[in-house]
Design a protein around this motif. Sequence first.
Motif, PDB file in Angstrom:
ATOM      1  N   UNK A  42       0.832  -1.207   0.000  1.00 50.95           N
ATOM      2  CA  UNK A  42       0.000   0.000   0.000  1.00 50.95           C
ATOM      3  C   UNK A  42       0.866   1.255   0.000  1.00 50.95           C
ATOM      4  N   UNK A  43       1.894   1.254   0.813  1.00 50.83           N
ATOM      5  CA  UNK A  43       2.800   2.403   0.875  1.00 50.83           C
ATOM      6  C   UNK A  43       3.519   2.574  -0.460  1.00 50.83           C
ATOM      7  N   UNK A  44       3.978   1.487  -1.041  1.00 51.09           N
ATOM      8  CA  UNK A  44       4.667   1.549  -2.342  1.00 51.09           C
ATOM      9  C   UNK A  44       3.729   2.078  -3.422  1.00 51.09           C
ATOM     10  N   UNK A  45       2.455   1.646  -3.396  1.00 51.64           N
ATOM     11  CA  UNK A  45       1.478   2.131  -4.380  1.00 51.64           C
ATOM     12  C   UNK A  45       1.260   3.635  -4.218  1.00 51.64           C
ATOM     13  N   UNK A  46       1.078   4.074  -2.984  1.00 50.03           N
ATOM     14  CA  UNK A  46       0.873   5.515  -2.747  1.00 50.03           C
ATOM     15  C   UNK A  46       2.087   6.314  -3.203  1.00 50.03           C
ATOM     16  N   UNK A  47       3.278   5.809  -2.876  1.00 48.65           N
ATOM     17  CA  UNK A  47       4.497   6.525  -3.264  1.00 48.65           C
ATOM     18  C   UNK A  47       4.590   6.645  -4.786  1.00 48.65           C
ATOM     19  N   UNK A  48       4.285   5.587  -5.491  1.00 49.01           N
ATOM     20  CA  UNK A  48       4.393   5.631  -6.955  1.00 49.01           C
ATOM     21  C   UNK A  48       3.338   6.532  -7.580  1.00 49.01           C
ATOM     22  N   UNK A  49       2.200   6.680  -6.934  1.00 48.03           N
ATOM     23  CA  UNK A  49       1.103   7.480  -7.496  1.00 48.03           C
ATOM     24  C   UNK A  49       1.058   8.916  -6.973  1.00 48.03           C
ATOM     25  N   UNK A  50       1.619   9.182  -5.777  1.00 44.51           N
ATOM     26  CA  UNK A  50       1.413  10.484  -5.151  1.00 44.51           C
ATOM     27  C   UNK A  50       2.672  11.237  -4.765  1.00 44.51           C
ATOM     28  N   UNK A  51       3.831  10.579  -4.771  1.00 41.51           N
ATOM     29  CA  UNK A  51       5.066  11.237  -4.340  1.00 41.51           C
ATOM     30  C   UNK A  51       5.583  12.125  -5.475  1.00 41.51           C
ATOM     31  N   UNK A  52       5.560  13.452  -5.300  1.00 42.00           N
ATOM     32  CA  UNK A  52       5.995  14.338  -6.385  1.00 42.00           C
ATOM     33  C   UNK A  52       7.448  14.131  -6.783  1.00 42.00           C
ATOM     34  N   UNK A  53       8.297  13.763  -5.831  1.00 40.20           N
ATOM     35  CA  UNK A  53       9.702  13.527  -6.172  1.00 40.20           C
ATOM     36  C   UNK A  53       9.813  12.324  -7.110  1.00 40.20           C
ATOM     37  N   UNK A  54       9.129  11.247  -6.786  1.00 36.86           N
ATOM     38  CA  UNK A  54       9.172  10.053  -7.629  1.00 36.86           C
ATOM     39  C   UNK A  54       8.532  10.301  -8.989  1.00 36.86           C
ATOM     40  N   UNK A  55       7.420  11.011  -9.006  1.00 32.92           N
ATOM     41  CA  UNK A  55       6.716  11.286 -10.261  1.00 32.92           C
ATOM     42  C   UNK A  55       7.592  12.111 -11.192  1.00 32.92           C
ATOM     43  N   UNK A  56       8.193  13.172 -10.673  1.00 26.88           N
ATOM     44  CA  UNK A  56       9.021  14.031 -11.523  1.00 26.88           C
ATOM     45  C   UNK A  56      10.366  13.399 -11.842  1.00 26.88           C
TER      46      UNK A  56
END
Length: 103
Positions: A42-56
């Motif tokens: 769940x944490x990994x899914x949220x990070x991949x979908x919502x973490x601006x650092x990871x997204x950019x």
Amino acid sequence: ISRIARDLLLATRETSSPRALILHTCRFGPHSKGDDTRPPEEIARMRSQRDPVEIHAARLEPALRQTIYATVDEVISQAYQQALADSYPSLMDQRIRSEKGGA
């Protein structure tokens, strides 16, 4: 968000009545040690979908991304080493800074 926050701040100053800005966020880590019972998936899914650092970061070339990560790691390491090297402030130091308008 900054426009909305500015508008709320101005309205609060004009009317002296309270306002609220509610932000729906997600937490990627525990509040403290051992209190996060969420599944790691769940944490990994949220990070991949919502973490601006990871997204950019995903939009950058891998070499540039690694250069940025290395630079940030170095800045953090230098700040940490400086904090370790600095003397611990005394209560007198804190009072003097407070009287001068510092933190």
